[in-house]
Scaffold this motif. Sequence first.
Motif, short mmCIF file in Angstrom:
data_model
loop_
_atom_site.label_atom_id
_atom_site.label_comp_id
_atom_site.label_asym_id
_atom_site.label_seq_id
_atom_site.Cartn_x
_atom_site.Cartn_y
_atom_site.Cartn_z
N SER A 143 10.02 -70.60 -57.55
CA SER A 143 9.32 -71.89 -57.66
C SER A 143 7.82 -71.80 -57.40
N GLN A 144 7.27 -70.59 -57.42
CA GLN A 144 5.82 -70.49 -57.25
C GLN A 144 5.16 -70.57 -58.63
N LEU A 145 3.82 -70.66 -58.64
CA LEU A 145 3.03 -70.79 -59.87
C LEU A 145 3.54 -71.96 -60.70
N GLY A 150 -4.63 -76.96 -56.88
CA GLY A 150 -5.34 -76.42 -55.72
C GLY A 150 -4.66 -75.24 -55.05
N GLU A 151 -3.49 -74.82 -55.53
CA GLU A 151 -2.81 -73.67 -54.89
C GLU A 151 -3.36 -72.39 -55.50
N TYR A 152 -4.52 -71.99 -55.00
CA TYR A 152 -5.26 -70.89 -55.62
C TYR A 152 -5.37 -69.66 -54.71
N HIS A 163 3.65 -66.58 -52.04
CA HIS A 163 3.53 -67.99 -52.38
C HIS A 163 2.09 -68.31 -52.72
N ASP A 164 1.89 -69.15 -53.75
CA ASP A 164 0.55 -69.70 -53.99
C ASP A 164 0.43 -70.98 -53.16
N LEU A 165 -0.66 -71.06 -52.43
CA LEU A 165 -0.82 -72.13 -51.43
C LEU A 165 -2.24 -72.68 -51.47
CA LIG Z 1 3.23 -72.79 -54.17
#
Ligand SMILES: [Ca+2]
Length: 367
Positions: A143-145, A150-152, A163-165
């Motif tokens: 479930s990432q990307l 803003g999750e850069y 995780h992208d956060l």
């Molecule tokens: Ca994320």
Amino acid sequence: MCKHLSLCLSLFLSICLCHSFCVCVCVCVCACVCVCVCVCVCTLSLLSGVCGLSSSVQRQFHVVKEEKTWTEAQQYCREKFTDLATIDDMAEMEKITSAVQFPGVNLGWIGLKYGISPKWQWSLAGRDFYGENKAEFRNWGKSQLDGTRGEYCAAIMPGGWWHDLLCRRTFPFICYDEKSSTQPYVLVKEVKTWRESQRYCREKHTDLASVRNQRENDQIVAFTAPANSFVWIGLFRDTWEWSDGSSSSFRHWDPTEPNYVDPKEHGLCAEIWPSGQWNDKPCNYHENFICYEGEVKRTEIVRVKLQVASHVDLDDPDVQAAFLQQIGQRLRSKGLPANATLTWRKQSDGKVFHKEKNGKKKKRDEL
Ligand SMILES: [Ca+2]
Ligand SMILES: [Ca+2]
């Protein structure tokens, strides 16, 4: 690699490099007897891959004290030197700041401009640090990307998934120290935002840690276990591009920059402040600027579409290597420098080639 297949690949590439829409189909029997047919009208492509090409350089920088817009400055640099400055690392930043005779002046525009294609890249941008495809390793969790705004910035979980956060969240972080001969990683348990973590690692060590393969991922998981939390790593996503097409991921923003939110009207461009740190501002401002002179460290991205018999395994590293060898030979015969490197780019799932859905047939008058 049998001779026939090699010859066929060579034929395919010679056509491909002429920018035509031709493909070859190879049918191999008993591994080494191949029949290859090249077709020059292709509307259906089954597989595509991307290869990148880059060469390294030494640059000389020139600070020009004439106030121009970014586009005017770009034109000036291209006429008198090579291009507006591309900067690869802190060593080049120091080269620029030490070349200035009057500290405190605004150094002006560099070649960085807000573009249209965001991409993930490593904070540590050393030219020699990443071998073939090693800057492309990813280990995203489920479930990432998913496009959450803003999750850069990327962090690693205790289980090893990434995780992208939101970059402003605060976590422990892991630095990389190139000077250490035994243990290059340093875990900092104090929580900071991604940018604060980056600054800390650059000041005290080398940079935030990059993860180049599964082995390093496992090492970092073991090393960060005491934190028992998300831990920032050096991966970030941005939309800035260099004027000369370089892929340098080096950024040296002031802590409060970039801060413009709307790049639309005049575009956004980067300048170096007297502190040596970077600021974004609209490109139509008139500023001094920095040019560079030297070979262009250019990365050319070429998308290759290929129609192959179903039993040809394009995930086979030997087949991929044979393609690269053929491309390299042909480009070098056309003047590509000997120090240029040619690599297949792995996508985020680790694969080079992807099967494509059949496209709609083009109308005859479009062929
Ligand atoms: Ca994320
Ligand atoms: Ca700004």
